[in-house]
Design an enzyme around this catalytic site. Structure first.
Site, PDB file in Angstrom:
ATOM      1  N   SER A 139      10.654  -0.193   5.628  1.00 60.20           N
ATOM      2  CA  SER A 139      10.429   0.093   7.041  1.00 60.20           C
ATOM      3  C   SER A 139       9.956  -1.146   7.777  1.00 60.20           C
ATOM      4  O   SER A 139       9.294  -2.027   7.207  1.00 60.20           O
ATOM      5  CB  SER A 139       9.372   1.197   7.162  1.00 60.20           C
ATOM      6  OG  SER A 139       8.879   1.297   8.470  1.00 60.20           O
ATOM      7  N   TYR A 164       1.029   5.436   4.913  1.00 59.59           N
ATOM      8  CA  TYR A 164       2.492   5.478   4.788  1.00 59.59           C
ATOM      9  C   TYR A 164       3.053   4.061   4.778  1.00 59.59           C
ATOM     10  O   TYR A 164       3.832   3.687   3.882  1.00 59.59           O
ATOM     11  CB  TYR A 164       3.110   6.274   5.939  1.00 59.59           C
ATOM     12  CG  TYR A 164       4.584   5.989   6.120  1.00 59.59           C
ATOM     13  CD1 TYR A 164       5.525   6.515   5.241  1.00 59.59           C
ATOM     14  CD2 TYR A 164       5.038   5.161   7.151  1.00 59.59           C
ATOM     15  CE1 TYR A 164       6.872   6.234   5.383  1.00 59.59           C
ATOM     16  CE2 TYR A 164       6.378   4.887   7.304  1.00 59.59           C
ATOM     17  CZ  TYR A 164       7.296   5.415   6.420  1.00 59.59           C
ATOM     18  OH  TYR A 164       8.624   5.117   6.564  1.00 59.59           O
ATOM     19  N   LYS A 168       4.979   1.512   1.656  1.00 59.17           N
ATOM     20  CA  LYS A 168       6.214   0.729   1.768  1.00 59.17           C
ATOM     21  C   LYS A 168       5.955  -0.728   1.378  1.00 59.17           C
ATOM     22  O   LYS A 168       6.721  -1.340   0.615  1.00 59.17           O
ATOM     23  CB  LYS A 168       6.771   0.794   3.192  1.00 59.17           C
ATOM     24  CG  LYS A 168       7.242   2.173   3.619  1.00 59.17           C
ATOM     25  CD  LYS A 168       8.412   2.663   2.786  1.00 59.17           C
ATOM     26  CE  LYS A 168       9.010   3.949   3.316  1.00 59.17           C
ATOM     27  NZ  LYS A 168      10.081   4.488   2.453  1.00 59.17           N
TER      28      LYS A 168
END
Length: 375
Positions: A139, A164, A168
């Site tokens: 991302s 989150y 990543k």
């Protein structure tokens, strides 16, 4: 065990899609199947639907040999071992993971356990079965809040602002370390910007559970009357209309980017020359399969404001979208968009669809499936 070679005909390759019943995974499955690859989808259906599998078959005409679906959790090691034992998996395109930014701040343990722990379980089993080819769904959040636009792959990973995003960034580092320790690994890190849109058939699209976290599904649900109005967070940013600017990319363009990454790993496209510090390019095997770590942005390279998206969606659906201006959200930045030169030069990939088409396809999906896959 030696790594699987990828420089074969698509019909000779089996691609594993953990999380493949989800939004991006389902569209990628369609693109792979349309090109002749065999696809195995593993999904625990925690934030997806088995109906998506039926729709993928409907779109592609895939039979049970071309498309296999297994309901299982990547944290379940015996189940993952069974997958690799029963199917000769050549490469993994990793979609599985929890993905709500706000929820991750409330449930960090669940996010680290599921996203990082699940990935490590899967990759360890894959390694035992001689599969060290991974395309990872990363991302733009890994660039952090302080990065200057446009974001390029040469930028160092920044400070992530939520669990989150940290999962990543952690998995990017972990996968890079895999290769640094064992140069048989072949890894591509795809940094997505803001995927929206749906397949032109209107059969598959984004189906968030509960109140949507992302802009387009929220706008679409307001358009159908399911939600009362759109909340626009901030209209005093230093942008042309005061609202935040983001790089929106059609999900089909994004799906095609995964196919191009697979072809790049197989040595079928691109020069393999490293571009900047973001890319760790390694050796090429006898059959042309590349090893190392490739890093690519997938975006359009241009920004669109929230109000521009609203205007485009109004044109697509034929009526006004009610919205209310609200306070800025903590952590939101004014402008975010990608530099996509590297994907163009190395992968031969360029986004094809504009914001009008993204909104048209979203509306076709949402109006035809007002309650998502539930009907």
């Amino acid at each position: 065990m030696a790594n699987k070679e990828l420089n074969k005909k698509p019909e000779e390759l089996t691609i594993l899609l953990p999380g493949g019943a989800g939004y991006i995974g389902s569209h990628t499955a369609v693109e792979l199947l349309d090109r002749g690859y065999k696809v195995v989808i593993v999904d625990n259906l925690s934030n997806s639907s088995k109906v998506a599998i039926d729709r993928i078959r409907q779109i592609t005409g895939a039979n049970d040999e071309q498309l296999v679906f297994i309901e299982a959790d990547i944290l379940d090691r015996p189940a993952m071992d069974k997958v690799f034992t029963n199917y000769s998996v050549d490469a993994i395109i990793m979609f599985a993971g929890l993905k709500a930014v706000g929820e991750s701040t409330q449930k960090p343990l669940e996010y680290y356990w599921n996203n990082v722990g699940g990935a490590l379980t899967l990759f360890d089993v894959a390694r035992e079965h001689g599969c060290k080819n991974v395309i990872f769904s990363s991302s733009a959040t890994v660039y952090g809040e302080e990065a200057q636009v446009p974001f390029t792959e040469e930028l160092e990973r920044g400070k992530t602002t939520n669990p989150y995003g940290e999962t990543k960034a952690m998995l990017e580092r972990i996968l890079t370390d895999f290769y640094l320790a064992d140069d048989e690994w072949s890894v591509v890190l795809l940094r997505y910007f803001n995927p929206i849109g749906a397949h032109e058939s209107g059969l598959i699209g984004e189906d968030p559970k509960g109140i949507p976290n992302n802009l387009l599904p929220y706008v679409a649900q307001v358009a159908t009357g399911k939600l009362k109005e759109l909340g626009v967070f901030g209209n005093d940013y230093p942008t042309p209309d005061g609202t935040g600017v983001r790089d929106f990319i059609h999900v089909v363009d994004l799906a095609v980017g995964h196919v191009k990454a697979l072809e790049w790993m197989a040595g079928k496209i691109g020069t393999g020359e490293p571009i900047g510090r973001g890319s760790y390019q390694g050796p090429v095997s006898e059959d042309g399969t590349r090893h190392g770590v490739g890093v690519f942005n997938l975006g359009t390279g241009k920004g669109t404001s929230v109000l521009e998206v609203v205007a485009a969606f109004e044109k697509a659906c034929g009526h006004k979208i009610p919205y209310a201006i609200k306070d800025r959200r903590p952590g939101d930045i004014a402008v975010c968009y990608a530099a996509c030169d590297k994907a163009r030069d190395e992968l031969g990939w360029v986004a094809q669809y504009d914001i009008a088409r993204m909104c048209e396809d979203t509306w076709r999906w949402q109006s035809g499936n007002p309650n998502g896959y539930e009907g």
